[in-house]
Design an enzyme around this catalytic site. Structure first.
Site, PDB file in Angstrom:
ATOM      1  N   GLU A   1      -7.120   4.916   4.492  1.00 20.85           N
ATOM      2  CA  GLU A   1      -5.942   4.715   3.901  1.00 20.85           C
ATOM      3  C   GLU A   1      -6.288   4.036   2.424  1.00 20.85           C
ATOM      4  O   GLU A   1      -7.396   3.662   1.975  1.00 20.85           O
ATOM      5  CB  GLU A   1      -5.088   3.741   4.558  1.00 20.85           C
ATOM      6  CG  GLU A   1      -4.330   4.612   5.920  1.00 20.85           C
ATOM      7  CD  GLU A   1      -3.340   3.506   6.420  1.00 20.85           C
ATOM      8  OE1 GLU A   1      -3.263   2.438   6.347  1.00 20.85           O
ATOM      9  OE2 GLU A   1      -2.546   4.132   7.173  1.00 20.85           O
TER      10      GLU A   1
ATOM     11  N   HIS B   1       7.135  -0.768  -0.610  1.00 23.80           N
ATOM     12  CA  HIS B   1       6.738   0.486  -0.486  1.00 23.80           C
ATOM     13  C   HIS B   1       7.260   1.562  -1.601  1.00 23.80           C
ATOM     14  O   HIS B   1       8.703   1.111  -1.497  1.00 23.80           O
ATOM     15  CB  HIS B   1       6.917   0.846   0.893  1.00 23.80           C
ATOM     16  CG  HIS B   1       6.258   2.139   1.258  1.00 23.80           C
ATOM     17  ND1 HIS B   1       6.694   3.562   0.796  1.00 23.80           N
ATOM     18  CD2 HIS B   1       5.159   2.507   2.011  1.00 23.80           C
ATOM     19  CE1 HIS B   1       5.776   4.614   1.193  1.00 23.80           C
ATOM     20  NE2 HIS B   1       4.926   3.691   1.940  1.00 23.80           N
TER      21      HIS B   1
ATOM     22  N   ARG C   1       0.433   2.277  -4.816  1.00 26.15           N
ATOM     23  CA  ARG C   1       1.692   1.942  -4.440  1.00 26.15           C
ATOM     24  C   ARG C   1       2.315   1.137  -5.376  1.00 26.15           C
ATOM     25  O   ARG C   1       3.326   1.130  -5.742  1.00 26.15           O
ATOM     26  CB  ARG C   1       1.382   1.064  -3.045  1.00 26.15           C
ATOM     27  CG  ARG C   1       1.839   1.889  -2.035  1.00 26.15           C
ATOM     28  CD  ARG C   1       1.799   0.729  -0.846  1.00 26.15           C
ATOM     29  NE  ARG C   1       1.318   1.773   0.323  1.00 26.15           N
ATOM     30  CZ  ARG C   1       1.748   1.215   1.777  1.00 26.15           C
ATOM     31  NH1 ARG C   1       1.937  -0.209   1.748  1.00 26.15           N
ATOM     32  NH2 ARG C   1       1.403   1.907   2.792  1.00 26.15           N
TER      33      ARG C   1
ATOM     34  N   HIS D   1       8.743  -4.380   2.023  1.00 22.77           N
ATOM     35  CA  HIS D   1       7.862  -3.849   3.015  1.00 22.77           C
ATOM     36  C   HIS D   1       7.162  -4.661   3.706  1.00 22.77           C
ATOM     37  O   HIS D   1       7.135  -4.997   5.018  1.00 22.77           O
ATOM     38  CB  HIS D   1       6.774  -2.573   2.537  1.00 22.77           C
ATOM     39  CG  HIS D   1       6.285  -1.918   3.537  1.00 22.77           C
ATOM     40  ND1 HIS D   1       6.785  -1.292   4.521  1.00 22.77           N
ATOM     41  CD2 HIS D   1       4.914  -1.584   3.576  1.00 22.77           C
ATOM     42  CE1 HIS D   1       5.969  -0.497   5.287  1.00 22.77           C
ATOM     43  NE2 HIS D   1       4.603  -0.681   4.790  1.00 22.77           N
TER      44      HIS D   1
ATOM     45  N   ARG E   1      -1.682  -7.083   0.014  1.00 23.37           N
ATOM     46  CA  ARG E   1      -2.160  -6.938   1.548  1.00 23.37           C
ATOM     47  C   ARG E   1      -2.771  -5.168   1.519  1.00 23.37           C
ATOM     48  O   ARG E   1      -2.143  -4.427   0.952  1.00 23.37           O
ATOM     49  CB  ARG E   1      -1.077  -6.737   2.494  1.00 23.37           C
ATOM     50  CG  ARG E   1      -1.447  -6.136   3.990  1.00 23.37           C
ATOM     51  CD  ARG E   1       0.013  -5.911   4.583  1.00 23.37           C
ATOM     52  NE  ARG E   1       0.741  -4.666   4.209  1.00 23.37           N
ATOM     53  CZ  ARG E   1       0.802  -3.755   5.167  1.00 23.37           C
ATOM     54  NH1 ARG E   1       0.559  -3.663   6.221  1.00 23.37           N
ATOM     55  NH2 ARG E   1       1.705  -2.687   4.545  1.00 23.37           N
TER      56      ARG E   1
END
Ligand SMILES: Cc1cc2nc3c(=O)[nH]c(=O)nc-3n(C[C@H](O)[C@H](O)[C@H](O)COP(=O)(O)OP(=O)(O)OC[C@H]3O[C@@H](n4cnc5c(N)ncnc54)[C@H](O)[C@@H]3O)c2cc1C
Length: 532
Positions: free
Chosen positions: A118, A240, A286, A347, A382
């Site tokens: 990811e 997100h 993102r 998120h 994160r």
């Protein structure tokens, strides 16, 4: 009515709360409190997986470096090492409890865990159960927790406030229990405990758009704040970029894989815009995509933008994105023929209750684990799939620390019952629902993805007014879950705004037009708020 006494009161039943309870239960009497149904929590909705170094080509050092890079200079490197080095142990612990992680064939004819990769990870290291990892973890832990004779489960119980010795005017400093609303019986109960663990999750419901379920109202952060614990790094909220925008679709994520497979972001007039913001276009990280969408929505006053994958063959779309296809179709959006309306959504809460390596807070006997805590792992941003790992590692750390002290810990004294003699049933519920909407909307508009000091000050004035109104309401009327959550949301909103105002730079997830770059003239610092 005599209050119940437990060794450990665990507030929250997600990955962190249930794994802690299971690690303690052979040696302690546990109460697990859950605001609604046991499994309704962020954990249940986690899709991607759990990061852990399991591949021979991967290394602990590499996972550490990736986490530090994502955290933009604010991770605590010792905590990162502590967490990352326990990945394998935690995955093994889950496997022993029957979590059905996805496997793949090995060259020797056997099988091993399948690992995906990811954003931010330089290796394949994400253990998963298809695209519903959280559900697999949560339901496996649920089975074990329900079967254990030392774990008592209280569903539909909403923790109101912690009871501390200090609040009762005693000389010692220690947590003694909590007041908890039995939602179905509409009765406030007193729970006494040697230790209390907040495992109550994040606070993303403070924003109008969120990927989180309704439980994520930051109750644990607000309770700890009211009880006197420090809270850190609340300005770092992860957004997100693409959540389905539909009045009846609550919190449904449109996976990044749609952009990965060629999905294009479009404005309401059908034109594309990502290239104007980043040469990587739709495949930019993102936070950049979320900021670009937010910018365009604010510029145009648009309710949403669109994500279009319909130029791909219908069969390709249906086989690659079966869940998204089916879910959108429920809202009459056929993604093989139409673009998907999307908005960015809050998120993940990177900040929270400040804890040490054993998950201890400032208040003796009070621990915080999972998304409610600020451990130092995530810093200013994160990295994907590190949060479930954090839940598991700090549940283990807390369990070991609690078990060391349990035998010598005295039981708490009798505690005063909840006093309802001065309150009546509300005749104005509309005030609560109105204020809920108002907080979430101004947090979205003024304290969202792109901030300015002017917008933050505006939001701070609003939240102060709302807090007065809420305090007045709280003082006169019997508590309900909606009122309790509203009171907590207002505190969380204030903490986010104040933290954002204190950070005079842009770093990680905090972006302000007034200070658009990191301030490298001084060492990176955490934002720590103290209630005293
Ligand atoms: C859509 C989505 C996808 C995600 N995907 C991933 C992923 O792939 N990998 C990853 O690592 N992370 C992922 N995350 C983040 C991760 O799921 C969460 O950070 C993690 O599950 C948090 O676990 P927790 O135990 O701290 O809290 P939660 O799982 O949220 O549990 C909180 C618990 O506290 C209870 N509670 C709250 N307030 C009270 C109260 N006042 N009284 C009583 N009980 C209370 C709730 O009822 C609930 O039981 C995702 C999150 C979302 C929303």
């Amino acid at each position: 009515m005599a209050s119940s006494v437990y060794d450990v009161l665990v507030i929250g039943s997600g990955a962190s709360g249930l794994s802690l309870a299971l690690r303690l239960a052979d040696q302690a009497r546990i109460a697990v409190i859950s605001k609604t149904a046991l499994t309704e929590c962020n954990t249940l909705y986690a899709q991607g997986g759990i990061s852990a170094v399991l591949d021979a080509k991967d290394s602990i050092e590499s996972h550490i470096q990736d986490t530090l890079a994502a955290g933009a200079g604010l991770c605590d490197s010792e905590i990162v090492r502590l967490v990352v080095s326990q990945g394998k142990e935690c995955i093994d612990w889950l496997l022993e409890r029957g979590v059905p992680f996805t496997e793949t064939a090995s060259e020797n004819g056997g099988s091993h865990l399948h690992l995906t990769r990811e954003g931010g990870h330089t290796h394949r290291r994400v253990v998963h159960a298809a695209d519903a990892t959280g559900r697999a973890v949560e339901t496996s832990l649920e089975q074990h927790a329900r079967a254990h004779p030392s774990i008592e489960i209280f569903e539909h119980h909403n923790a109101i406030d912690l009871i501390t010795a200090q609040k009762l005017g005693l000389r010692e400093q220690r947590v003694l229990g909590a007041y908890i609303l039995d939602v179905q019986a509409q009765q406030v109960k007193t729970f006494r405990a040697r230790y209390v663990v907040l495992a109550s999750g994040g606070a993303s419901k403070v924003y109008l758009y969120t990927s989180n379920p309704d439980i994520a109202t930051g109750d644990g952060i607000a309770m700890a704040w009211r009880a006197g614990a420090r809270i850190a790094n609340m300005e770092f909220i992860q957004f997100h970029p693409t959540c389905l925008y539909h009045p009846h679709a609550r919190s449904f994520l449109i996976s990044e894989a749609v952009r990965g497979e060629g999905g294009r972001l479009l404005l309401p007039d059908g034109s594309s815009f990502m290239q104007r913001f980043d040469s990587r276009g739709e495949l930019a990280p993102r936070d950049i995509v979320a900021r670009a969408i937010d910018h365009e929505m604010k510029r145009l006053g648009a309710d949403c933008v669109y994500l279009d994958i319909s130029h791909k063959p219908a069969e390709f779309i249906k086989s690659h994105f079966p869940t998204i296809y089916a879910r959108c179709l429920e809202f009459n959006i056929d993604i093989t023929r139409q673009p998907i309306p999307v908005v960015p959504a809050a998120h993940y809460t990177c900040g929270g209750i400040l804890t040490d390596r054993d998950a201890r807070t400032d208040i003796p006997g009070l621990y915080a684990i999972g998304e409610v805590a600020c451990t130092g792992l995530h810093g200013a941003n994160r990295m994907a799939s590190n949060s479930l790992l954090e839940c598991l590692v700090f549940a283990k750390q807390a369990a070991e620390d609690i078990l060391q002290g349990l035998q010598s810990r005295p039981a708490p004294p009798e505690l005063p019952e909840w006093d309802e003699s001065q309150v009546i049933d509300s005749d104005e519920e509309v005030v609560v629902s109105h204020n809920w909407d108002e907080i979430r909307r101004f947090m979205w508009d003024y304290v969202g993805i792109v901030r300015t000091d002017k917008r933050l000050q505006r939001a701070l004035r609003r939240v102060a007014l709302l807090q007065q109104e809420i305090a007045d309401y709280y003082g006169h009327f019997r508590v309900t879950s909606d009122l309790l959550e509203l009171r907590n949301l207002a505190i969380v909103a204030e903490l986010i705004i104040r933290s954002a105002l204190l950070r005079k730079e842009s770093r990680g997830l905090h972006f302000t037009l007034d200070y658009p770059v990191p301030d490298d003239s001084q060492p990176p610092h955490n934002t720590v708020l103290s209630p005293r």
